[in-house]
Scaffold this motif. Structure first.
Motif, PDB file in Angstrom:
ATOM      1  N   SER A   1     -27.705  81.670  51.955  1.00 50.06           N
ATOM      2  CA  SER A   1     -27.994  82.914  52.668  1.00 50.06           C
ATOM      3  C   SER A   1     -28.891  82.648  53.866  1.00 50.06           C
ATOM      4  O   SER A   1     -29.757  81.764  53.843  1.00 50.06           O
ATOM      5  CB  SER A   1     -28.662  83.911  51.723  1.00 50.06           C
TER       6      SER A   1
ATOM      7  N   ALA B   1     -31.249  84.397  54.766  1.00 49.87           N
ATOM      8  CA  ALA B   1     -32.637  84.736  54.425  1.00 49.87           C
ATOM      9  C   ALA B   1     -33.409  83.527  53.932  1.00 49.87           C
ATOM     10  O   ALA B   1     -34.637  83.527  53.937  1.00 49.87           O
ATOM     11  CB  ALA B   1     -32.661  85.840  53.365  1.00 49.87           C
TER      12      ALA B   1
ATOM     13  N   ASP C   1     -23.448  86.135  53.749  1.00 51.77           N
ATOM     14  CA  ASP C   1     -24.023  87.252  54.497  1.00 51.77           C
ATOM     15  C   ASP C   1     -22.875  88.027  55.141  1.00 51.77           C
ATOM     16  O   ASP C   1     -22.286  87.576  56.127  1.00 51.77           O
ATOM     17  CB  ASP C   1     -24.976  86.747  55.583  1.00 51.77           C
TER      18      ASP C   1
END
Length: 1022
Positions: A205, A207, A249
């Motif tokens: 991800s 993030a 994502d």
């Protein structure tokens, strides 16, 4: 031979055409974009099944995000912003700085930006092409200052980015240019082949990639050290600027900068995806092989069934084969994916599925054509004379009147009659075979089973259609033996009866007798009539066992007599041993009846016996009884387990024995209670000296199972006298004195008659305590804690009070010791913690107190050392809704010193949740200065005894000054308690003490009084 070769050639050509057709269909669908949803779904699924990998720790991202846009204005920004960012990064220069931004238009800030770029050894800029194919590179001024540039143009691939062109029009991709910059300035980074697409291996991800806001870095809120030596990517992540979806994502999507970060991660760790060589060629070969296998299976089935293959079973097996190949290909793709090899799945799977579907469809067409041909043949041969059996004719056939059907030719009528006879014969034979107590198998000469009755299926594990040569029956014989037997019987030669034993162990094995008989060949049958034999199997286990048993009994009769004689001798010897064991057991029982099993000390019964004998002595001899109770023994058991508790009791027994004379009697009275009989005393002080000697021995820590334990005993002493006539009277008064010893602080007490009244009063308080929680008689009063310099309220301390129905408001000193000894301290403490947290949250919700105000709650030693304290605090915070940062728990330094290792662990667990910890009454207990630097506490509370004369006593002033300086050095806050006079406050302000509490500011207040205090002081607005 020519015909066979021609047939094989055309079959191969037909299979090749089928595979080519399937490949053409899949390729056409792919070119038209029909397969794109499947390809993208499989692409995402494959990454999700693999899971996320950690991003390279050498790559960080400075993001042009929404907070940056809110602070610096709409995008694009003036290039002086990027120059300012590069100047900010000079404090700890990164290894490489990469801009995922196009600077193709000239700007007045180019010279400033180029000067900032030149201060860094490696800066990589982005380039691209517009829709007309015109290059969009950095301006000449910026290009000259930067080390390199790389293109960021990506062809849309229907959603996810699968691959990137490493080299386009002589311009390397941004990640390739960055890797070359690293090779020039830091270390060599091997590059992939630049003449083929670079497949992206998404780590995880977006993030998970370390990301910092552009505006935070620009304003110096991020330490420059986090970028030192790293590859710093600078690009837009705000939603709507440069959105791309990745397998991890999609909603919301990631930004294009993460694509370059993923490629750079692949290059640094050498884990970009490599297309598996020959993937499509293997898929086409697999499709061709599948076509040939299905075609061969069709022809084999047709030959076995006389041209009419079994449709349902054959189709199921072929469908299972196709599905199995598709699943196997998918599993192979997942396995190769683990080693960064990319094997396409959707296209090859569709090729295999299409080939299988065409083959199965072709088979269905052929079967339907065969059935139609058979029907037409019967119709042409018999015409209108042929009547297929219907409902009426089925009844006629069942009544054995086949020739009564009019219009049938003699041949057809004869065939019908023979069919009926054969059916009846088979039904009779099957019924007879099933009712036989034997296993019956009929098989062809090649071993193919025609029939097997239920017993044969159960014993031999065969069924119709199996081959005896490969069945479990062949395993009953040595290698090659069964084939030889079967060949002989199939040729009509006699075969001797075979006996076999099956099963392990011997006690549960079965015996079988096998007879093999050839089928009688009728001379009138056709020459090619099937040849075979039958196998008859009989279970002779019972007969075999009977014969074996009789033989064994006949041979071992004399041995049994001898064995019986030896058994009698052994029984006699065993009887003598049992008598000796019983006598030993009786002795052991007598010992156990008078001794404690754990410590080996005399038990209660033996001690009472010794005490009775002592009372029977002539009057005038002084003796004493000591009653000992281990302090906090239940806490040791609950914290470290019963095994440690048992070891502690053994150690206590040893220490007490070492402190008395050999003529004295030490006994374990029960649980953690011990009694001592001091048989001969000269004076009363001798008994007190023994008690003091025992307590001194327990002043040192005990090491048990790598645990350092501090424990002590409370000792009650009673002296002999004419008023005592029974042992229970002495023990009663010694127990009473022991209870008083727990309260008086000395740890030992000599019995006095007035103690009975104290015990009765304590029992009354204990009884009232048990009802106080139910009757809601407890209250919490709150004393403000203020900032001494500004007089602002920063929080309060919750203090427990008991509104006794008869005695009025009681302070904790009047009932907490009784609550602890009776086991009521834990529920009372839990109630106080729950009530304090709930009340603080109510004040916060009503805005009567500042949002960051602290609620201080005292924890006793029993509460703090309970194993589930963290879970209890979590539950109370969750129920009350109070944030952990608003709670402060106070413990005394004595609690810490009793078990430093466990205390540090518990304090750290509470601090990890955001709860603050304070050492209460600091300086009054054990000297904890050596441990203070190891304790993860937030606050020290200076005891009121150091504050009372601080304005008059230089010694107290110096002690408080040393504590404040020590706390400041350890980054610990200090609260002074007991401030009652203005000179005391002035002295504390001179010393720099930050916080305090005491009657000078406010006495402990009830809930309503404290609420009025908050309204008056305006606590919520501060």
């Amino acid at each position: 031979m020519r015909f066979t070769f021609s047939s094989r050639f055309w079959r191969g050509l037909e299979s090749l055409l089928t595979v080519s057709l399937a490949g053409l269909v899949v390729l056409s669908a792919s070119e038209l974009g029909l397969l794109l949803p499947l390809v993208q779904a499989e692409y995402q699924l494959r990454f999700r099944l693999r899971g996320q990998h950690p991003w390279s720790d050498h790559v960080v991202l400075i993001a042009i995000d929404d907070p940056s846009l809110d602070s610096l204005g709409a995008f694009p920004w003036p290039r002086r912003r990027y120059a300012e960012l590069l100047q900010q990064l000079q404090a700890a220069p990164p290894g490489v700085i990469v801009f995922d931004l196009l600077f193709s238009d000239s700007s007045s800030d180019d010279d400033l930006f180029a000067e900032a770029i030149a201060t860094h050894p490696a800066v990589v800029l982005a380039s691209a092409w517009n829709r007309d194919g015109q290059p969009l590179g950095p301006t000449p001024t910026l290009a000259t200052a930067a080390l390199a540039s790389g293109h960021i143009s990506q062809q849309h691939q229907g959603g996810y980015i699968h691959s990137v062109a490493p080299l386009a029009d002589g311009q390397p991709a941004l990640a390739i240019a960055t890797a070359e910059a690293i090779s020039l300035t830091q270390r060599a980074v091997p590059l992939p082949p630049l003449d083929r697409p670079l497949w992206v291996n998404w780590p995880g991800s977006a993030a998970a990639l370390p990301t910092y806001s552009f505006v935070d870095v620009l304003e110096g809120q991020v330490p420059p050290q986090v970028f030192e030596g790293k590859v710093v990517l600078i690009g837009a992540t705000a939603l709507g600027l440069d959105d791309w979806v990745t397998p991890f994502d999609a909603d919301p999507p990631a930004s294009g900068i993460y694509l370059h970060g993923a490629l750079l991660d692949n290059l640094l760790h050498q884990r970009w995806l490599r297309p598996a060589p020959g993937g499509w060629l293997a898929a086409l070969g697999l499709g061709l092989g599948l076509r040939l296998i299905l075609k061969g299976a069709l022809q084999t089935s047709a030959r076995l069934q006389g041209g009419s293959p079994r449709r349902f079973g054959s189709l199921c097996r072929q469908g299972a084969l196709v599905g199995g190949l598709v699943v196997t290909w998918w599993g192979l793709a997942l396995a190769l994916f683990k080693v960064n090899l990319w094997l396409p799945v959707v296209g090859p799977a569709l090729v295999v599925g299409t080939v299988g579907g065409l083959s199965i469809g072709h088979q269905l067409v052929r079967q339907n054509r065969w059935l139609q041909q058979l029907t037409d043949s019967l119709q042409r041969r018999h015409g209108s004379t042929l009547v297929l059996p219907g409902a009426d004719s089925s009844v006629a056939l069942a009544r054995s009147q086949p020739l009564a059907s009019p219009g049938l030719t003699p041949e057809v009528a004869q065939l019908v009659e023979l069919t009926q006879q054969l059916g009846r014969s088979q039904a009779i034979q099957a019924a007879v075979a099933r009712s036989l107590p034997l296993g019956l198998v009929a098989a062809a000469a090649d071993g193919t089973v025609w029939f097997a009755n239920p017993l044969a299926a159960e014993w031999l594990g065969v069924a119709a259609g199996d081959n005896l040569g490969t069945s479990p029956l062949a395993n009953w014989f040595d290698e090659g033996a069964w084939e030889a037997l079967w060949q002989r019987v199939a040729q009509g030669q006699p075969v001797p009866t075979q006996v076999r034993q099956r099963g392990e162990p011997q006690a549960t094995s079965r015996w079988y007798e096998l007879r093999l008989e050839p089928l009688v060949t009728d001379a009138n049958l056709l020459a090619d009539w099937p040849q075979g034999a039958i196998v008859l199997v009989e279970d002779i286990t019972y007969r075999q066992h009977i014969e074996t048993e009789l033989r064994r009994l006949n041979e071992s009769l004399e041995d049994q007599v001898q064995v019986r004689t030896r058994q009698l001798e052994q029984l006699n010897l065993s009887l003598q041993e049992q008598i000796a064991e019983r006598q030993q057991a009786q002795s052991q029982l007598a010992y156990e009846a008078l001794h404690d099993a754990l410590t080996g000390l005399p038990n209660r019964r033996q001690f009472l016996s010794h005490l009775s004998a002592q009372l029977a002595q002539p009057e005038g001899d002084l003796f004493a009884v000591l009653f000992l109770d281990c302090d906090r023994f239940k806490l040791v058991n609950d914290s470290f387990g019963h095994w440690v508790g048992d070891e502690l009791l053994k150690r206590v027994a040893t220490i007490v024995q070492e402190c008395v004379r050999p003529t004295d009697v030490v006994a374990r009275f029960g649980g953690d209670e011990f009694t001592v009989l001091l048989t001969t005393l000269d004076q009363v002080e001798d008994a007190i000296a023994v008690a003091q000697r025992i307590r001194q021995r327990f002043a040192q820590p005990l090491t048990i199972q790598e645990h350092q334990l501090f424990t002590n005993t409370s000792i009650g002493i009673v002296l002999s006298g004419p008023q005592y006539h029974h042992p229970d009277e002495l023990l009663r008064d010694a127990d009473t004195a022991m209870y008083q010893a727990k309260i008086n602080g000395l740890g030992h007490a000599l019995f006095e008659p007035g103690m009975h009244l104290d015990v009765r009063r304590s029992l009354q308080i204990e009884t009232s305590l048990r009802l106080a929680l139910e009757r809601q008689e407890f209250q919490l009063h709150y004393q403000p804690i203020v900032n001494l310099a500004t007089q602002q309220l920063i929080g309060c301390e919750a203090l427990l009070r008991w509104l006794h129905p008869e005695r009025g408001l009681l302070l904790p000193s009047e009932f907490l010791a009784i609550a602890e000894s009776s086991g009521l301290l834990l529920p009372i403490g839990s109630w106080a913690l729950q009530e304090a947290c709930s009340q603080m949250q109510r004040w916060r919700r009503r805005s009567l107190i500042a949002p960051d105000a602290i609620m201080s709650v005292n924890l006793s030693a029993t509460q703090f050392l309970q194993p589930d304290l963290v879970a209890i605090v979590d539950s109370i915070l969750a129920n009350s809704g109070l944030p952990a940062a608003n709670l402060k728990l106070e413990i005394t330094e004595t609690v810490v010193m009793e078990n430093p290792a466990q205390a540090v662990q518990m304090i750290q667990a509470l601090r990890d949740r955001g709860i603050r910890l304070s050492i209460d009454d600091f300086g009054t207990g054990y000297s904890s200065l050596g441990y203070l630097q190891q304790l993860p506490v937030d606050i020290l509370k200076i005891d009121r005894s150091f504050i009372v004369d601080i304005h008059q006593s230089p010694q107290q002033y110096g002690i408080v000054d040393a504590i404040i300086r020590l706390a400041a050095h350890l980054n610990i806050q200090v609260i002074a308690e007991g401030i009652e006079l203005l000179p005391q406050l002035q002295s504390l302000n001179q010393l720099g003490c930050e916080f305090g509490q005491g009657h000078l500011f406010a006495r402990p207040l009830s809930v309503s009084q404290f609420s009025q205090y908050l309204r008056r002081e305006g606590g919520g607005g501060r």
